[in-house]
Write a protein that holds these residues in place. Structure first.
Motif, PDB file in Angstrom:
ATOM      1  N   GLY A 218       5.423  -0.136   4.848  1.00 20.26           N
ATOM      2  CA  GLY A 218       6.127   0.590   5.909  1.00 20.26           C
ATOM      3  C   GLY A 218       7.543   0.095   6.136  1.00 20.26           C
ATOM      4  O   GLY A 218       8.310   0.711   6.886  1.00 20.26           O
ATOM      5  N   SER A 245       8.780  15.184   1.693  1.00 20.83           N
ATOM      6  CA  SER A 245       8.982  14.013   2.542  1.00 20.83           C
ATOM      7  C   SER A 245       9.525  12.845   1.727  1.00 20.83           C
ATOM      8  O   SER A 245       9.505  12.849   0.487  1.00 20.83           O
ATOM      9  CB  SER A 245       7.653  13.605   3.187  1.00 20.83           C
ATOM     10  N   ASN A 247       8.093  10.075   1.526  1.00 20.46           N
ATOM     11  CA  ASN A 247       6.897   9.570   0.846  1.00 20.46           C
ATOM     12  C   ASN A 247       6.774  10.187  -0.543  1.00 20.46           C
ATOM     13  O   ASN A 247       6.481   9.498  -1.529  1.00 20.46           O
ATOM     14  CB  ASN A 247       5.671   9.901   1.706  1.00 20.46           C
ATOM     15  N   SER A 248       7.016  11.482  -0.645  1.00 18.49           N
ATOM     16  CA  SER A 248       6.934  12.176  -1.934  1.00 18.49           C
ATOM     17  C   SER A 248       7.978  11.652  -2.911  1.00 18.49           C
ATOM     18  O   SER A 248       7.716  11.509  -4.109  1.00 18.49           O
ATOM     19  CB  SER A 248       7.129  13.686  -1.735  1.00 18.49           C
ATOM     20  N   LEU A 265      -2.477   3.848  -2.240  1.00 15.33           N
ATOM     21  CA  LEU A 265      -2.196   4.260  -0.865  1.00 15.33           C
ATOM     22  C   LEU A 265      -3.132   3.546   0.103  1.00 15.33           C
ATOM     23  O   LEU A 265      -4.333   3.432  -0.154  1.00 15.33           O
ATOM     24  CB  LEU A 265      -2.373   5.775  -0.719  1.00 15.33           C
ATOM     25  N   THR A 267      -3.249   4.596   3.397  1.00 13.89           N
ATOM     26  CA  THR A 267      -3.373   5.476   4.549  1.00 13.89           C
ATOM     27  C   THR A 267      -4.767   6.089   4.666  1.00 13.89           C
ATOM     28  O   THR A 267      -5.489   6.215   3.684  1.00 13.89           O
ATOM     29  CB  THR A 267      -2.330   6.608   4.465  1.00 13.89           C
ATOM     30  N   ASN A 269      -4.671   8.981   6.565  1.00 14.07           N
ATOM     31  CA  ASN A 269      -4.138  10.254   7.040  1.00 14.07           C
ATOM     32  C   ASN A 269      -4.002  11.184   5.839  1.00 14.07           C
ATOM     33  O   ASN A 269      -3.172  10.955   4.969  1.00 14.07           O
ATOM     34  CB  ASN A 269      -2.777  10.011   7.715  1.00 14.07           C
ATOM     35  N   SER A 271      -2.719  14.011   5.447  1.00 11.27           N
ATOM     36  CA  SER A 271      -1.410  14.642   5.270  1.00 11.27           C
ATOM     37  C   SER A 271      -0.464  13.708   4.519  1.00 11.27           C
ATOM     38  O   SER A 271       0.368  14.151   3.729  1.00 11.27           O
ATOM     39  CB  SER A 271      -0.809  15.050   6.620  1.00 11.27           C
ATOM     40  N   ARG A 272      -0.588  12.410   4.746  1.00  9.05           N
ATOM     41  CA  ARG A 272       0.223  11.430   4.008  1.00  9.05           C
ATOM     42  C   ARG A 272      -0.191  11.410   2.534  1.00  9.05           C
ATOM     43  O   ARG A 272       0.650  11.254   1.646  1.00  9.05           O
ATOM     44  CB  ARG A 272       0.046  10.043   4.620  1.00  9.05           C
ATOM     45  N   GLU A 275       1.384  14.340   0.867  1.00  4.79           N
ATOM     46  CA  GLU A 275       2.804  14.091   0.596  1.00  4.79           C
ATOM     47  C   GLU A 275       2.969  13.299  -0.696  1.00  4.79           C
ATOM     48  O   GLU A 275       3.848  13.593  -1.524  1.00  4.79           O
ATOM     49  CB  GLU A 275       3.437  13.333   1.766  1.00  4.79           C
ATOM     50  N   ALA A 276       2.132  12.291  -0.877  1.00  6.22           N
ATOM     51  CA  ALA A 276       2.205  11.486  -2.095  1.00  6.22           C
ATOM     52  C   ALA A 276       1.877  12.320  -3.319  1.00  6.22           C
ATOM     53  O   ALA A 276       2.542  12.220  -4.356  1.00  6.22           O
ATOM     54  CB  ALA A 276       1.256  10.292  -1.997  1.00  6.22           C
TER      55      ALA A 276
END
Length: 302
Positions: A218, A245, A247-248, A265, A267, A269, A271-272, A275-276
């Motif tokens: 982070g 994002s 992140n992408s 990863l 996460t 989440n 949605s995160r 994004e990846a």
């Protein structure tokens, strides 16, 4: 999603899910089971563990979730790590903190991990950290036994530098075994593995790279941090250009490297995660990759 061939028996998903903080998620087995199914539906099938995660609890949390859908095991590659011993370890109770790469400890750790994860074999076993007391013959003896027993399908290391890798690799090769993976800290913020040549060395030997902390824990998004701010001054416009994002863009940056870098990863989440995954479809130009690289270095290349 693209796959990365580890050996003749195992391939990994290009993005890997890690469970270092699974205890902190405070999910029920049903919630985690739902998340596992969501990951698999996106092509993320490789799951990264370590015996010590969550003070020896995270493998068990995962095992309880997997038990709800035992058929899901056929779609997963399960990786775990051993070799770090914490105080009050359930495998080797001690009062201190050290490394243990003895054959006996490795075999006991694998047996406990299999029990906690509620599976009959590991798709990959990694030695978590190098030890100054590592005897490569002890590690080799453990691995030979685990392979013969069908408990381990591939083998790797984590956080090993060139000399540490060479020491163990030379011993394993004598027994027709080999290291297939090295899990290293790699991100646009943390370039050590690129700069010190270990990634090139792994690429030469066809050892794949799992990148832990691909977002630098982070730190990349801490704009008070001068280095992070410099990197994000390049990443943010690229995210706007590609309509994704940051992140992408980080995933795309790692994915462009020829060494088959697979980000892990942390996460929970989804949605995160999405994004990846989008980052795998973005092909940065060489100049865009170098712009991020030099922003991290803090100076232009020679």
């Amino acid at each position: 999603m693209d796959r990365v061939k580890i050996n003749q028996h195992v391939s990994f998903s290009k993005i890997i899910q890690g469970f270092w903080r699974a205890q902190d998620w405070q999910w029920t087995p049903q919630q985690l089971n739902r998340y596992l199914n969501e990951l698999v539906s996106r092509g993320i099938t490789t799951m990264d563990h370590a015996d010590i995660y969550g003070k020896y609890t995270c493998e068990g949390i995962f095992g309880e979730a997997l038990k709800l859908s035992p058929e899901l095991r056929e779609n997963l590659e399960i990786v775990t790590k051993c070799g770090i011993v914490l105080p009050d370890s359930p495998v080797n109770r001690i009062s201190g903190h050290r490394y243990d790469h003895s054959s006996n400890h490795i075999r006991q750790s694998v047996d406990r991990s299999l029990q906690e994860l509620q599976i009959d074999h590991l798709d990959s076993l990694l030695i978590h950290r190098p030890s100054p007391l590592m005897d490569p013959n002890e590690v080799t003896d453990a691995l030979k036994a685990l392979v013969a027993e069908g408990k381990v399908k591939s083998f790797g290391v984590s956080n090993f530098n060139k000399s540490q890798y060479d020491l163990l690799s030379q011993c394993l090769v004598c027994d027709k075994l080999h290291i297939t993976v090295n899990q290293l800290e790699v991100s646009p913020y943390t370039l050590d593995a690129i700069e010190n040549g270990i990634i090139n060395h792994m690429y030469k030997d066809d050892v794949k790279i799992m990148a832990w902390s691909p977002l630098a824990g982070g730190k990349l998004f801490d704009l008070v941090d001068k280095k992070a701010s410099s990197i994000m001054s390049i990443v943010a416009p690229l995210a706007q250009k590609y309509q994704v994002s940051a992140n992408s863009i980080v995933t795309a940056w790692l994915n462009k490297h020829p060494a088959s870098i697979m980000p892990v990863l942390g996460t929970h989440n989804i949605s995160r995660v999405d994004e990846a995954v989008k980052g795998l479809d973005i092909i940065l130009t060489d100049q865009e990759w170098f712009d991020i690289y030099t922003a991290s270095l803090g100076h232009d290349i020679p």
